[in-house]
Design a protein around this motif. Structure first.
Motif, PDB file in Angstrom:
ATOM      1  N   GLN A   3       0.772  -1.316  -0.063  1.00  0.00           N
ATOM      2  CA  GLN A   3      -0.103   0.089  -0.126  1.00  0.00           C
ATOM      3  C   GLN A   3       0.827   1.209   0.133  1.00  0.00           C
ATOM      4  O   GLN A   3       0.686   2.272  -0.695  1.00  0.00           O
ATOM      5  CB  GLN A   3      -0.888   0.003   1.133  1.00  0.00           C
ATOM      6  N   GLY A   4       1.888   1.080   0.639  1.00  0.00           N
ATOM      7  CA  GLY A   4       2.888   2.271   0.915  1.00  0.00           C
ATOM      8  C   GLY A   4       3.524   2.417  -0.533  1.00  0.00           C
ATOM      9  O   GLY A   4       3.664   3.746  -0.942  1.00  0.00           O
ATOM     10  N   ALA A   5       3.849   1.562  -1.181  1.00  0.00           N
ATOM     11  CA  ALA A   5       4.477   1.518  -2.526  1.00  0.00           C
ATOM     12  C   ALA A   5       3.433   2.253  -3.538  1.00  0.00           C
ATOM     13  O   ALA A   5       3.657   2.943  -4.174  1.00  0.00           O
ATOM     14  CB  ALA A   5       4.843   0.223  -2.899  1.00  0.00           C
ATOM     15  N   ALA A   6       2.189   1.768  -3.543  1.00  0.00           N
ATOM     16  CA  ALA A   6       1.283   2.222  -4.169  1.00  0.00           C
ATOM     17  C   ALA A   6       0.988   3.591  -4.132  1.00  0.00           C
ATOM     18  O   ALA A   6       0.833   4.504  -5.097  1.00  0.00           O
ATOM     19  CB  ALA A   6      -0.202   1.539  -4.142  1.00  0.00           C
ATOM     20  N   ALA A   7       0.845   4.160  -2.731  1.00  0.00           N
ATOM     21  CA  ALA A   7       0.625   5.465  -2.679  1.00  0.00           C
ATOM     22  C   ALA A   7       1.773   6.363  -3.037  1.00  0.00           C
ATOM     23  O   ALA A   7       1.598   7.289  -3.525  1.00  0.00           O
ATOM     24  CB  ALA A   7       0.572   5.482  -0.989  1.00  0.00           C
ATOM     25  N   LEU A   8       3.094   5.862  -2.732  1.00  0.00           N
ATOM     26  CA  LEU A   8       4.066   6.594  -3.324  1.00  0.00           C
ATOM     27  C   LEU A   8       4.126   6.762  -4.874  1.00  0.00           C
ATOM     28  O   LEU A   8       4.432   7.943  -5.418  1.00  0.00           O
ATOM     29  CB  LEU A   8       5.566   6.045  -2.879  1.00  0.00           C
ATOM     30  N   ALA A   9       3.921   5.774  -5.526  1.00  0.00           N
ATOM     31  CA  ALA A   9       3.956   5.512  -6.902  1.00  0.00           C
ATOM     32  C   ALA A   9       2.842   6.499  -7.428  1.00  0.00           C
ATOM     33  O   ALA A   9       3.072   7.237  -8.424  1.00  0.00           O
ATOM     34  CB  ALA A   9       3.605   4.413  -7.662  1.00  0.00           C
ATOM     35  N   LEU A  10       1.678   6.450  -6.936  1.00  0.00           N
ATOM     36  CA  LEU A  10       0.661   7.319  -7.398  1.00  0.00           C
ATOM     37  C   LEU A  10       0.926   8.905  -7.012  1.00  0.00           C
ATOM     38  O   LEU A  10       0.696   9.655  -7.965  1.00  0.00           O
ATOM     39  CB  LEU A  10      -0.815   6.956  -6.492  1.00  0.00           C
ATOM     40  N   GLY A  11       1.324   9.156  -5.956  1.00  0.00           N
ATOM     41  CA  GLY A  11       2.008  10.405  -5.478  1.00  0.00           C
ATOM     42  C   GLY A  11       2.919  11.004  -6.637  1.00  0.00           C
ATOM     43  O   GLY A  11       2.798  12.143  -6.930  1.00  0.00           O
ATOM     44  N   VAL A  12       3.900  10.019  -6.925  1.00  0.00           N
ATOM     45  CA  VAL A  12       4.829  10.807  -7.626  1.00  0.00           C
ATOM     46  C   VAL A  12       4.274  10.918  -9.055  1.00  0.00           C
ATOM     47  O   VAL A  12       4.892  11.840  -9.753  1.00  0.00           O
ATOM     48  CB  VAL A  12       5.972   9.663  -7.785  1.00  0.00           C
ATOM     49  N   LEU A  13       3.391   9.972  -9.761  1.00  0.00           N
ATOM     50  CA  LEU A  13       2.610  10.201 -10.826  1.00  0.00           C
ATOM     51  C   LEU A  13       2.087  11.611 -10.819  1.00  0.00           C
ATOM     52  O   LEU A  13       2.199  12.382 -12.048  1.00  0.00           O
ATOM     53  CB  LEU A  13       1.779   9.084 -11.047  1.00  0.00           C
ATOM     54  N   LEU A  14       1.297  11.738  -9.986  1.00  0.00           N
ATOM     55  CA  LEU A  14       0.432  12.969  -9.835  1.00  0.00           C
ATOM     56  C   LEU A  14       0.956  14.108  -9.881  1.00  0.00           C
ATOM     57  O   LEU A  14       0.806  15.023 -10.208  1.00  0.00           O
ATOM     58  CB  LEU A  14      -0.816  12.937  -8.566  1.00  0.00           C
ATOM     59  N   ALA A  15       2.319  14.201  -9.053  1.00  0.00           N
ATOM     60  CA  ALA A  15       3.049  15.348  -8.974  1.00  0.00           C
ATOM     61  C   ALA A  15       4.025  15.701 -10.050  1.00  0.00           C
ATOM     62  O   ALA A  15       4.578  16.831 -10.328  1.00  0.00           O
ATOM     63  CB  ALA A  15       3.884  15.323  -7.806  1.00  0.00           C
TER      64      ALA A  15
END
Lengths: 211, 206
Positions: free
Chosen positions: B14-26
């Motif tokens: 879940q942490g990896a998913a949050a990080l990946a999504l955050g990086v993608l959105l930013a």
């Protein structure tokens, strides 16, 4: 439960403060409304951008606005426009008619009109001249300019808060409005297109001795 | 199915998913694409930041979660926070400001991230009454704002076209209606199931 209530109240207060800041004490809901309010509270200086247009001899925009020491009502146009600029054009035609009536009655208010093109690439002096003829513009009252340098054009639009969005069909949508400038080249007030009479009265008042 | 799903969603994943999504959105190109139209800005970017926040909530260790829960009885504080964030972000000026003011943009994204985390942390604890109260406030507000966006002859955001605004308005009404129906269907299903298990248990009870 007490802690939950406390946190909830704090969150609500935070939201209230954010909304209050965002809407200037709940007076405006849009960025355009905020821009108009901010201009009314703090006049905006015009950047020194070079302008050119038919019959216009001024080194830059502030110098053009200072000519004659009067008040200028400005709008932004592009000559290929078929939608909102047509109503802007007719709005300016009505303003011109009112100013001509003022002159005929011998109470010239020293208010002039200026249309600035934001499509400087396409709207050369010849296009502006043809557009002015089409609008039956009186060169003594209503002038047309463009900002030839693209970077300066962007700087001007940015400073005055004019946002131009291509609509994907070759036209532009923009926050069309009537911008009132004083003789020092400061933007003093922004009026909606529908507030044409108010803009004229304000310009007359500003020209009639207000600082 | 749900047990397998829960087992697959380890905190690390879940942490990896949050990080990946955050990086993608930013990521600037993705941000520019999402914010190029009004409907993508509100109906895609907003929920995606909340989704990243929801993933992030899964990373919290149980001890920290228990401490946070003491400030969030029945999920009330969390849902109040989510409601506040969504209400403030529906002011049309936010969309224009977010485009030209990096501070507002960062605050907006952080608020959505926290709202997503708070929503996930609070939803289960809330129970039907608090959930209903929350949705009863947020969904009608969304529908009213949507109706306003699609009906007003004024362009509310300088950066967006009028037909874009009208489309967003219609979709906001649609999303609010769909979420309301989904929640009602879930409540109905839950009631039916409870009744069924209640009847099945009935002969055994004294």
């Amino acid at each position: 439960m007490l802690r939950t209530a406390l946190l909830s109240v704090l969150l609500l207060l935070g939201g209230y403060a954010a909304a209050r800041w965002l809407t200037h004490d709940f007076q405006v809901w849009t960025d355009e409304g905020a821009r108009r309010l901010e201009v009314a509270l703090r006049p905006v200086d015009t950047p020194r951008v070079a302008v050119e247009g038919p019959g216009v001899a001024a080194p830059d925009l502030p110098a053009l606005l200072a000519q004659g020491g009067g008040v200028t009502i400005v709008d932004f146009i592009y000559t290929r426009c078929q939608s909102v600029c047509l109503s802007l054009g007719s709005s300016f035609q009505q303003l011109q008619a009112a100013l001509q009536a003022d002159q005929a009655a011998g109470r010239s208010a020293n208010v002039r009109l200026l249309s600035i093109s934001f499509d400087g690439v396409h709207d050369g002096p010849a296009q502006l001249q043809a557009y002015a003829r089409g609008q039956h513009a009186d060169p003594a009252l209503w002038r047309f300019v463009r900002v030839p340098a693209a970077a300066q054009e962007q700087a001007l639009l940015h400073r005055l808060g004019v946002v131009v969005v291509p609509d994907g069909r070759g036209d532009y949508e923009h926050n069309a409005a009537l911008l009132v400038f004083d003789a020092h080249g400061r933007m003093r007030r922004v009026f909606d297109l529908a507030e044409q009479q108010l803009a004229l009265d304000y310009a007359r008042h500003l020209a009639g001795g207000a600082p | 199915m749900s047990a397998r799903w829960a087992a697959a969603c380890t905190p690390a994943r879940q942490g990896a998913a949050a990080l990946a999504l955050g990086v993608l959105l930013a990521w600037p190109a993705a941000r520019a694409w999402l914010e190029a139209t009004m409907w993508r800005h509100m109906l895609l970017q907003f929920p995606l930041w909340m989704l990243a926040g929801a993933c992030l909530a899964g990373v919290l260790p149980p001890a920290l979660r228990a401490r946070a829960a003491r400030w969030n009885a029945h999920g009330i504080a969390g849902l109040v926070g989510v409601g506040v964030v969504l209400s403030v972000l529906m002011v049309p000026r936010v969309l224009d400001l977010a485009l030209r003011d990096p501070g507002v943009e960062a605050t907006k994204c952080a608020a959505l991230l926290l709202a997503g985390a708070a929503l996930r942390a609070s939803w289960g604890a809330a129970g039907l009454v608090v959930q209903g109260f929350f949705l009863g406030n947020v969904l009608p507000m969304t529908a009213v704002v949507g109706q306003l966006y699609s009906d007003t002859p004024l362009r509310l955001c300088n950066a967006y076209l009028q037909d874009d605004q009208a489309r967003l308005g219609a979709w906001l009404v649609g999303v609010a209606a769909l979420l309301a129906l989904a929640w009602l269907a879930r409540v109905a299903w839950w009631l039916v199931r409870r009744e069924a298990t209640g009847q099945a248990l009935a002969p055994d009870s004294p």
